[in-house]
Design an enzyme around this catalytic site. Structure first.
Site, short mmCIF file in Angstrom:
data_model
loop_
_atom_site.label_atom_id
_atom_site.label_comp_id
_atom_site.label_asym_id
_atom_site.label_seq_id
_atom_site.Cartn_x
_atom_site.Cartn_y
_atom_site.Cartn_z
N GLY B 55 -33.21 15.07 -15.07
CA GLY B 55 -33.25 16.50 -14.87
C GLY B 55 -34.35 16.92 -13.91
O GLY B 55 -35.35 16.20 -13.73
N SER B 56 -34.19 18.09 -13.28
CA SER B 56 -35.24 18.67 -12.45
C SER B 56 -36.33 19.27 -13.34
O SER B 56 -36.17 19.34 -14.56
CB SER B 56 -34.67 19.80 -11.58
OG SER B 56 -33.77 19.30 -10.64
N GLY B 57 -37.41 19.70 -12.70
CA GLY B 57 -38.45 20.41 -13.42
C GLY B 57 -39.67 19.56 -13.74
O GLY B 57 -40.58 20.02 -14.42
N HIS B 58 -39.67 18.32 -13.24
CA HIS B 58 -40.79 17.41 -13.54
C HIS B 58 -41.54 16.96 -12.28
O HIS B 58 -42.29 16.00 -12.34
CB HIS B 58 -40.27 16.16 -14.25
CG HIS B 58 -39.52 16.40 -15.51
ND1 HIS B 58 -40.11 16.99 -16.60
CD2 HIS B 58 -38.23 16.16 -15.87
CE1 HIS B 58 -39.22 17.08 -17.59
NE2 HIS B 58 -38.07 16.59 -17.16
N ASP B 111 -29.08 10.69 -19.84
CA ASP B 111 -29.30 9.76 -18.74
C ASP B 111 -28.80 8.36 -19.09
O ASP B 111 -28.20 7.67 -18.26
CB ASP B 111 -30.78 9.71 -18.36
CG ASP B 111 -31.28 11.04 -17.83
OD1 ASP B 111 -30.52 11.73 -17.13
OD2 ASP B 111 -32.43 11.41 -18.13
N HIS B 220 -40.07 17.88 -22.49
CA HIS B 220 -39.08 18.96 -22.54
C HIS B 220 -39.35 19.86 -23.73
O HIS B 220 -38.51 20.65 -24.14
CB HIS B 220 -37.66 18.39 -22.67
CG HIS B 220 -37.35 17.36 -21.66
ND1 HIS B 220 -37.46 16.02 -21.91
CD2 HIS B 220 -36.95 17.47 -20.37
CE1 HIS B 220 -37.13 15.34 -20.82
NE2 HIS B 220 -36.82 16.18 -19.88
#
Lengths: 335, 335
Positions: B55-58, B111, B220
């Site tokens: 996922g994005s955001g890291h 994932d 998360h």
């Protein structure tokens, strides 16, 4: 906003102790004084030295730009507080290689006074000191009064170009000229979405509603030019970039470097979303981006927000910008 | 926490567009699909390729570790959401140099499933795929169940060592062995002080009082092991580091690399205050720090907090760690 700290009064000292423990090959204190930090690598006799400094809380500004192709020494104040003239003078003495020292820093009252006194002290030791003030914050004074503006993220460009010139063994007059030319061609605007908390204050510096932002706010929370309802990233970039472009002005055919700077709490993702719009606007105006920098370059503790900076380039400034630079906080290979 | 964004559903795409516009010499999309990003520099026939994603955001995880001496391609999901198996398979095809692909990523349900399906698709194209899961988060499963743990900032070390091995033209089996050895010797603990906000959710992922912190929280917002009153930086480091040390265990005489990672909103100053205490504790236990990394390596949007990671080194891992690496988000010269 909550902080990971110990005693507030130890914040700056413990930060510097951590930095020196982490990077002993790059940085060292002068006489065990954490207020005075200089390069630890080999000195070049005859090289112009660059001194900077100011309050803590802006990493990588200021200390992060002490390194090869950048500044030679920094004086460290408490968070958002100017360090003393005596400490600045100690740094001047520690870094002078016989070719003089350039005081290069952002235009703030306390720093102006203290760097001035330090220059007087150094001159009594026959150290020649010159000064260039960084004044890139468009929001802090109107056009025509550029010399009254504050210094913000554009500091980075002044370190980068003056630092390269010094490394190339230019004279103090030439290093000063290049630093001043950089400042003259640099313009920045910022936007804040939330406040930061100064450790010793223990509460947010200012309040701002959940649905508001302040355009033009300074990196210590100085008032901006407009408090407004939250806008989209695209809208914010358009407002800030247009103010920057018309101020210099940056015109069709110009080549620029773009710096998209996070103020502390803004995700890198959001800075790249902003860069996307910066690119589109500049492309539409026929302004060419020669080199970009995106990330945290001058922060305000954990403030949410960002700033945009443009530097208008000529061949000389491109050469300085492309020069290798190296510190624990900033690495760039020679182009 | 307020965000600088446009439409929430465009967040990941606009982020990637900004990144590709900013770094075209380093990164490119596959078939104009922003979900599939690969290295833009010259390919080496016969070099093992490393694929990652999530996922994005890291940022800089995961995309920031696509580069020389690191990974070769990444699949980009929405914020905190797994990308599709089809996109992963497209990346595998785009980066395979004939020597096979290592899937190297953090252990999360979505994932796991999608990388598994992508491996099946790739094998039908006669691309050999092996897999190493990063499982460094001590707080996410008890000792004895290390293989059930989540992957967090320790991902960085797996990219660094496996990426170096691939660049040295090691075989797929060898690259896999080195990645697994790195994971086996890496331990991380995090602490969160505030929540992040996922763009499409529009509100904080969890709530936490102004005087509380959560030790062991995942990147998360997964529950940690202890919600407690705010402690000092020194106390937090002591709690987290002791859990890390006893888990492997790291013993007197060991050489380690230390990673002090900011989760997004924590000032760099506070990470260095933490490093100071890490250094003191390890020094007291006779554990030697071979190399340190301090900054933002795996974030959780604008979450306040940090994580500590230790990697136990032997001569082989030191050689891989010292190898040059280069991406727009991470630069290290050869030691």
């Amino acid at each position: 906003m909550k902080k990971l700290m110990n005693k507030p009064e130890d914040f700056s000292r413990e930060t510097i102790e951590g930095i020196i423990l982490a990077h002993p090959e790059c940085l060292k204190m002068v006489d065990n004084n954490f207020r005075c930090v200089v390069r630890a690598d080999e000195r070049k006799p005859g090289k112009v030295a660059i001194a900077t400094g100011g309050g803590s809380g802006h990493l990588p500004t200021f200390l992060g730009y002490v390194g090869y192709g950048l500044a030679d020494g920094v004086t460290v104040g408490n968070v958002f507080a100017s360090p003393s003239a005596e400490a600045m003078y100690e740094v001047d003495k520690a870094i002078d290689n016989g070719a003089g020292v350039l005081h290069l820093y952002g235009r703030y009252g306390g720093d102006l006074m203290n760097f001035g006194m330090a220059a007087d002290l150094a001159s009594m030791d026959d150290i020649r000191v010159e000064e260039v003030l960084v004044t890139d914050d468009v929001a802090s004074a109107p056009k025509g009064e550029e010399d009254k503006r504050r210094g913000v993220a554009g500091l980075f460009y002044a370190y980068k170009t003056a630092g390269a010139a010094a490394e190339k063994m230019y004279s103090l007059d030439e290093v000063k000229r290049i630093a001043q030319k950089t400042v003259d061609n640099t313009r920045t605007m910022g936007v804040a979405l939330s406040s930061c908390t100064v450790p010793e204050a223990g509460k947010p510096t200012f309040t701002i509603s959940d649905d508001e932002m302040e355009i033009g706010m300074g990196i210590h929370g100085e008032p901006g030019i407009e408090r407004t309802k939250l806008k989209t990233n695209d809208e914010v970039v358009e407002i800030m970039l247009n103010k920057i472009i018309e101020d210099l002005p940056f015109e069709e055919g110009a080549e620029v470097s773009v710096l998209v700077n996070g103020l502390g709490a803004t995700p890198l993702e959001e800075l790249y979303i902003a860069y996307r719009k910066v690119y589109e606007i500049l492309d539409g105006k026929g302004i060419k981006i020669y080199r970009n920098y995106i990330g945290e370059f001058a922060t305000s503790m954990e403030m949410a927000g960002m700033s945009l900076t443009l530097l208008k380039l000529d061949d000389e400034l491109k050469e300085m910008l492309d020069f290798k630079a190296y510190s624990p906080f900033f690495k760039q290979d020679q182009k």
